[in-house]
Structure formats: C-alpha cells, structure tokens
Design an enzyme around this catalytic site. Structure first.
Site, PDB file in Angstrom:
ATOM      1  N   LYS A 142       0.851  -1.200   0.000  1.00 28.90           N
ATOM      2  CA  LYS A 142       0.000   0.000   0.000  1.00 28.90           C
ATOM      3  C   LYS A 142       0.880   1.242   0.000  1.00 28.90           C
ATOM      4  O   LYS A 142       1.716   1.424   0.874  1.00 28.90           O
ATOM      5  CB  LYS A 142      -0.921  -0.008   1.225  1.00 28.90           C
ATOM      6  CG  LYS A 142      -1.711   1.297   1.424  1.00 28.90           C
ATOM      7  CD  LYS A 142      -2.668   1.224   2.610  1.00 28.90           C
ATOM      8  CE  LYS A 142      -3.288   2.585   2.921  1.00 28.90           C
ATOM      9  NZ  LYS A 142      -4.200   2.562   4.087  1.00 28.90           N
ATOM     10  N   LYS A 152     -10.177  12.748   8.467  1.00 27.90           N
ATOM     11  CA  LYS A 152      -9.780  12.291   9.801  1.00 27.90           C
ATOM     12  C   LYS A 152      -9.668  13.480  10.748  1.00 27.90           C
ATOM     13  O   LYS A 152      -9.419  14.602  10.303  1.00 27.90           O
ATOM     14  CB  LYS A 152      -8.393  11.609   9.720  1.00 27.90           C
ATOM     15  CG  LYS A 152      -8.369  10.259   9.029  1.00 27.90           C
ATOM     16  CD  LYS A 152      -6.938   9.732   8.974  1.00 27.90           C
ATOM     17  CE  LYS A 152      -6.838   8.399   8.244  1.00 27.90           C
ATOM     18  NZ  LYS A 152      -7.458   7.279   8.947  1.00 27.90           N
ATOM     19  N   ASP A 163       1.571   6.182   5.660  1.00 30.74           N
ATOM     20  CA  ASP A 163       0.600   5.257   5.075  1.00 30.74           C
ATOM     21  C   ASP A 163       1.111   4.594   3.783  1.00 30.74           C
ATOM     22  O   ASP A 163       0.390   3.854   3.132  1.00 30.74           O
ATOM     23  CB  ASP A 163      -0.729   5.994   4.837  1.00 30.74           C
ATOM     24  CG  ASP A 163      -1.936   5.095   5.001  1.00 30.74           C
ATOM     25  OD1 ASP A 163      -1.811   4.027   5.626  1.00 30.74           O
ATOM     26  OD2 ASP A 163      -3.012   5.450   4.473  1.00 30.74           O
ATOM     27  N   ASP A 186     -12.289   7.027   3.690  1.00 30.51           N
ATOM     28  CA  ASP A 186     -11.087   6.749   4.475  1.00 30.51           C
ATOM     29  C   ASP A 186     -10.676   5.271   4.379  1.00 30.51           C
ATOM     30  O   ASP A 186      -9.596   4.893   4.811  1.00 30.51           O
ATOM     31  CB  ASP A 186     -11.326   7.154   5.938  1.00 30.51           C
ATOM     32  CG  ASP A 186     -10.035   7.313   6.721  1.00 30.51           C
ATOM     33  OD1 ASP A 186      -8.956   7.296   6.090  1.00 30.51           O
ATOM     34  OD2 ASP A 186     -10.116   7.465   7.951  1.00 30.51           O
ATOM     35  N   ARG A 222      -7.719  -0.334   0.785  1.00 29.16           N
ATOM     36  CA  ARG A 222      -8.243  -1.551   0.156  1.00 29.16           C
ATOM     37  C   ARG A 222      -8.627  -1.306  -1.299  1.00 29.16           C
ATOM     38  O   ARG A 222      -8.609  -2.217  -2.117  1.00 29.16           O
ATOM     39  CB  ARG A 222      -9.422  -2.088   0.978  1.00 29.16           C
ATOM     40  CG  ARG A 222     -10.597  -1.167   1.058  1.00 29.16           C
ATOM     41  CD  ARG A 222     -11.547  -1.522   2.194  1.00 29.16           C
ATOM     42  NE  ARG A 222     -11.039  -1.095   3.490  1.00 29.16           N
ATOM     43  CZ  ARG A 222     -11.647  -1.335   4.647  1.00 29.16           C
ATOM     44  NH1 ARG A 222     -12.770  -2.028   4.677  1.00 29.16           N
ATOM     45  NH2 ARG A 222     -11.138  -0.904   5.772  1.00 29.16           N
TER      46      ARG A 222
HETATM   47  N1  BES Z   1      -4.362   4.285   6.897  1.00 29.60           N
HETATM   48  C1  BES Z   1      -5.538   4.033   7.645  1.00 29.60           C
HETATM   49  C2  BES Z   1      -5.312   2.990   8.750  1.00 29.60           C
HETATM   50  C3  BES Z   1      -4.590   3.474   9.963  1.00 29.60           C
HETATM   51  C4  BES Z   1      -5.262   4.113  10.981  1.00 29.60           C
HETATM   52  C5  BES Z   1      -3.248   3.240  10.097  1.00 29.60           C
HETATM   53  C6  BES Z   1      -4.579   4.540  12.111  1.00 29.60           C
HETATM   54  C7  BES Z   1      -2.572   3.651  11.212  1.00 29.60           C
HETATM   55  C8  BES Z   1      -3.217   4.303  12.212  1.00 29.60           C
HETATM   56  C9  BES Z   1      -6.630   3.505   6.739  1.00 29.60           C
HETATM   57  O1  BES Z   1      -6.642   4.017   5.453  1.00 29.60           O
HETATM   58  C10 BES Z   1      -7.931   3.876   7.364  1.00 29.60           C
HETATM   59  O2  BES Z   1      -8.212   5.029   7.456  1.00 29.60           O
HETATM   60  N2  BES Z   1      -8.710   2.880   7.790  1.00 29.60           N
HETATM   61  C11 BES Z   1      -9.962   3.111   8.434  1.00 29.60           C
HETATM   62  C12 BES Z   1     -10.976   2.148   7.877  1.00 29.60           C
HETATM   63  C13 BES Z   1     -12.390   2.432   8.286  1.00 29.60           C
HETATM   64  C14 BES Z   1     -12.875   3.692   7.602  1.00 29.60           C
HETATM   65  C15 BES Z   1     -13.254   1.260   7.904  1.00 29.60           C
HETATM   66  C16 BES Z   1      -9.777   2.880   9.926  1.00 29.60           C
HETATM   67  O3  BES Z   1      -9.100   1.936  10.319  1.00 29.60           O
HETATM   68  O4  BES Z   1     -10.311   3.685  10.697  1.00 29.60           O
HETATM   69 ZN    ZN Z   2      -4.848   4.651   4.746  1.00 30.90          ZN
HETATM   70 MN    MN Z   3      -7.724   5.827   5.350  1.00 30.35          MN
END
Ligand code: BES
Ligand code: ZN
Ligand code: MN
Length: 496
Positions: free
Chosen positions: A268, A280, A291, A350, A354
C-alpha cells in the site's frame, strides 16, 4: 559500521572495549572468568564493590584493568546463569547498543553472543543483534539544519561478535544476511519517515527507479494515462481528489529461471491519508505520512534480496497515491469500477487502502504468481487488537499462513493470524454495487481483508496489516522498517 566475527581468546584480541556478561550473585561468565584470571582477580575485586545493579541489561564500564588487552570492559548483567531468555537477550543487546552509541570507540568485541540463550542458535543471536544495534543507531536527521540538533554519536568502525569456532560458518551467514536486511530496512525507514510534501507518489516512483538501477531490477512505471488505459478505476478514484497524479510501479527481480513462478509483493502506497471527504480528526494526522510503509517495505525487501542475489523470482507492486478531499474527490456513495470488473460502493473514503490494493492484487494475476503477499497500514482496528507487537495476518491458504508464522518467529518480526471466515463476508455486501468498501459490524481488520479477498480468488494470498507495527507513534514517531525482516526470512526459507 562493519560487522565481523572472532573466535580467538580475549588475551590476543585488540579492542577499545570488550562486552562481557555477569550473572546473578556476581557469577562471572566464561569470558569474564578468563579475563579475571588474566587480571589476577582484579575484576572480581572490582565487581565486589557492588556498582553493577543486578537488573537485566544494566552495565558497568571499567577501565585500565591490569593484564587485559582492551582498554575497557563493559560488564553487563545477564540474570541467572543458564536462564537467559530470548527477550532478555534482546533487551541486553539494546542496552549495550545505547552504551556503545554514546561512546567513541573504533573496535568493540561483544562476547554476549557466546552466552547460552534458550532457543536461540548462534545464527539467530548474531542476526538479531545486528538488526537491534542498527535500529538503535538509526537516525533520521536529513531535515535538521543545525548540527547541535543532530544526535551526537559515532558508530564504531568495527563491531565484532565472539562465537565458538564451530558456529562461525553459520554466524558468517548471519552477518551477510543481516547486513543485507538492515540495508533494506534503512531504505524502508528513510522513505516512510520522509514527509509527504517530499515523498509523493512521483518521488516514490523515482526512488524505485533509483533502486532498480542500483541493484538491477526490471521496472515499469505506469503514469496516470496508463493507469486509466488499464482500467484501474479503484486506484483512480482514490487519486482523483489530489493534485499529485497516481503512479503504479512494478519491479521484477529475476534470480531464478524464467519458468519459476514468482512471489508477488504488493505494498500500500498512500503517501498521505487525510481520509478524503470522510476527513480524519487533526490529532495525529501528521502520522498518516507513514501510510506508504507497505510500499516502502516492498522496496526494502527487494533491495535486501537483490544484494543477497537470492535464486528466486520476486515481483514488487506499488500502487501510489494521496488520499485528499477536494472538489474532485471521490464521495461517499459513489460507485466505482475496479480493474477486476467488480463494482464498489465507496461508503467511506477513508477506507482507501483496500481500493488501491484491489487493483494491484488484480494486476498480480498476470504474473501467474506462486503466492501473493500484500503489506498495508490498512486498519486502526489492528492496533486495538494486536498493538505494536504483532502484525495481523489474514490469508486464504493455511500453508502460506504457517510459512509466514514460522518466518515471523525466526526473524522475531512476528505476526498473528486472524480468521478470514465466510461469516464475515456478508458485512461488505452492498445493495446497489457488487461490494461495499467497509463492513457494517465489528472486526474491521477482518472485513478489510474480506474486501481484499474478493480480488485474490485466483491465487494463494496473504495480507499483512502493518498499521500497528510499521511505525511507532507519538513524539518519537518513526518508521520501524517492519516487515522487511519477516519477508526476507520468508524468501530465504523458500530457497533452503
Ligand atoms: N491508513 C488508515 C489505517 C490506519 C489508521 C493506520 C490509524 C494507522 C493508524 C486507513 O486508510 C484507514 O483510514 N482505515 C480506516 C478504515 C475504516 C474507515 C473502515 C480505519 O481503520 O479507521
Ligand atoms: Zn490509509
Ligand atoms: Mn484511510
């Protein structure tokens, strides 16, 4: 820092410092005993003064010991004799590294690798020591303009491990492999630590090109036009909110015969994740520059295996983009068409990782892979579940799961498997598209993997959620270089 081995007795050794173990109740290790005899009991007398605190990793530096060739000896407390655990060994090694870091020595001889540690052979002791020492010595100070703000330390020119001569061949191999791994890890860390205004999708592609040139990899960089032509609608949807165009990088390391099916590594590469329209909160948002750690680990792993010239074929794929809100950004409710042909309802912008992985995984098919492994800082939920210790693993193949678990133990870059049962799949159903990009219930890391599994039906695949392990949070935020060591170990195991 140059790493080397020695098996000769300390009397014949020249060094600025010897590092030796002392056990509970001032029991001397074998080497300490030898040195004590050479010093005619001076060491025992000095240790009797009780200055060495009996706590794992605490140390005492003594100078000018009569009869000893080294100017100094660092005595390190190692607990009860014969009871040294792997975790103690690692703690001790980190403590020693920080003492060495604050000194100015040219040549250090470390006798701790000769100690018996339950479950660790000479190879593993040397390999883990080098990885830990290098982690301790790493600093990211490219952006500090004042010398005073830079950490003032100098690594020794030579760091020598003492091992029994019977173990020297294995220990030699450990040095060779560890040095390649730490070189890869350094690349991964440097890229992940770089701020997002520098480390853009284009910059990552340029770094990939530089690596390809340096270690002779085949490379293909797809720019926006080519990505559109391919039909990577999911990657494009994430990228459309940003001024920075997406890049899609494919690297090939061909160490084996052409007909050997490759391992495909997909990383990724979101160079900054603001969350998009589902933006966020501000607190900690700066950490979303990490990321792209998955993509950076693809580069680090390829660098390591190319330096080792492993007889294996590996493909590295990096979908690269930013995730930003703007007038052109993808919106919640939008339906997009992925490279696989499946349509996706974007419920949450967010959940972008995926989306870009979906297209990269579909793209992997054309390499007729033996296995595909993706690395992604995919979910916050994995941090809740496993913290910063274990990487989350979800896979459609139990053999691959076992192989990765084994490599995790060996490299101490550990993973923990979560279930990828069908029972979770219905959470990502959409009533108007083929798939929704988020799950409606709990188990957010698993439903993220369920989403990916819709694009990996044609091959054996494992997903590593490294959101908790690829970087450390807070004031001392920094990339860890994980899971490069794990991946290189996994690849090493395939050839032995
Ligand atoms: N890059 C983030 C995941 C992440 C969050 C990594 C905090 C490190 C610290 C990812 O793209 C994301 O935002 N995931 C969301 C998914 C949700 C919207 C289903 C998450 O984990 O909140
Ligand atoms: Zn992310
Ligand atoms: Mn995200």
């Amino acid at each position: 820092m140059h790493y080397a081995l020695t098996s000769i007795e300390p009397a014949k050794e020249q060094a600025d410092c010897f590092i030796v173990g002392v056990f509970q109740n001032k029991k001397l290790s074998k080497i300490a005993e030898q040195l004590d005899q050479a010093s005619q009991g001076a060491i025992r007398n000095l240790l009797a003064k009780n200055d060495l605190v009996e706590e794992i990793g605490r140390s005492l530096l003594l100078y000018s010991i009569p009869g000893v060739s080294s100017a100094r000896i660092l005595f390190v407390y190692c607990g009860e004799e014969g009871k040294l655990k792997p975790s103690d060994f690692r703690k001790i090694t980190c403590c020693v590294a920080s003492v060495v870091k604050s000194a100015k020595w040219d040549r250090v001889v470390n006798y701790l690798t000769d100690l018996e540690v339950k479950g660790l052979d000479a190879y593993t002791k040397v390999r883990q020591s080098i990885e830990l020492i290098e982690d301790c010595f790493y600093s990211f100070d490219q952006f500090k303009t004042k010398k005073a703000d830079k950490p003032a330390f100098s690594a020794p020119k030579e760091f020598v491990f003492n091992v029994a001569s019977a173990d020297s061949a294995k220990a030699e191999e450990a040095i060779k492999q560890a040095v390649a791994i730490i070189t890869g890890i350094k690349l991964t860390k440097d890229l992940a630590n770089s701020p997002a205004n520098i480390c853009t999708p284009h910059y990552m592609a340029e770094q990939a090109k530089a690596l390809a040139k340096e270690v002779e990899l085949d490379i293909q960089v797809l720019k926006k036009d080519a990505i559109e032509k391919e039909g990577m609608g999911a990657l494009l949807a994430v990228a459309q909110g940003s001024e920075q165009p997406p890049h899609f990088v494919v690297l090939e390391y061909n160490g084996a015969k052409k007909d050997q099916k490759p391992v495909v590594l997909v990383g990724k590469g979101v160079t900054f994740d603001s969350g998009g329209i589902c933006i966020k909160p501000a607190a900690g948002l700066e950490e979303m520059k990490f990321d792209m750690a998955g993509a950076a680990s693809v580069l680090g792993t390829l660098k390591a295996i190319a330096l080792l010239k492993l007889p294996i074929n590996v493909v590295g794929i990096m979908p690269l983009t930013e995730n930003l809100p703007s007038g052109s950004a993808v919106k919640p409710g939008d339906i997009i068409k992925s490279l696989s042909g499946q349509t996706i309802e974007v419920i949450n912008t967010d959940a972008e990782g995926r989306l870009i992985l979906a297209d990269a995984l579909t793209y992997s098919e054309r390499f007729e892979p033996d296995v595909v492994i993706d690395m992604a800082t995919l979910t916050g939920a994995i941090i809740i579940a496993l913290g910063a210790v274990a990487t989350g693993l979800m896979s459609n193949d139990s053999t691959l799961t076992n192989e990765l678990e084994k490599a995790g133990e060996q490299s101490h870059d550990r993973i923990w498997a979560l279930p990828l049962w069908d029972d979770y799949q219905e959470q990502i159903d959409s009533n108007i598209a083929d798939i929704s990009n988020i799950g409606v219930g709990g188990g957010k890391s698993i439903t993220a993997a369920c989403f990916l599994s819709r694009f990996t039906k044609k091959f054996r695949w494992a997903h590593l959620d490294i959101a908790g392990t690829a970087w450390r949070s807070g004031q001392n935020k920094a990339a860890t270089g994980r899971p490069v060591s794990l991946l290189v170990q996994f690849l090493l195991n395939r050839i032995s």
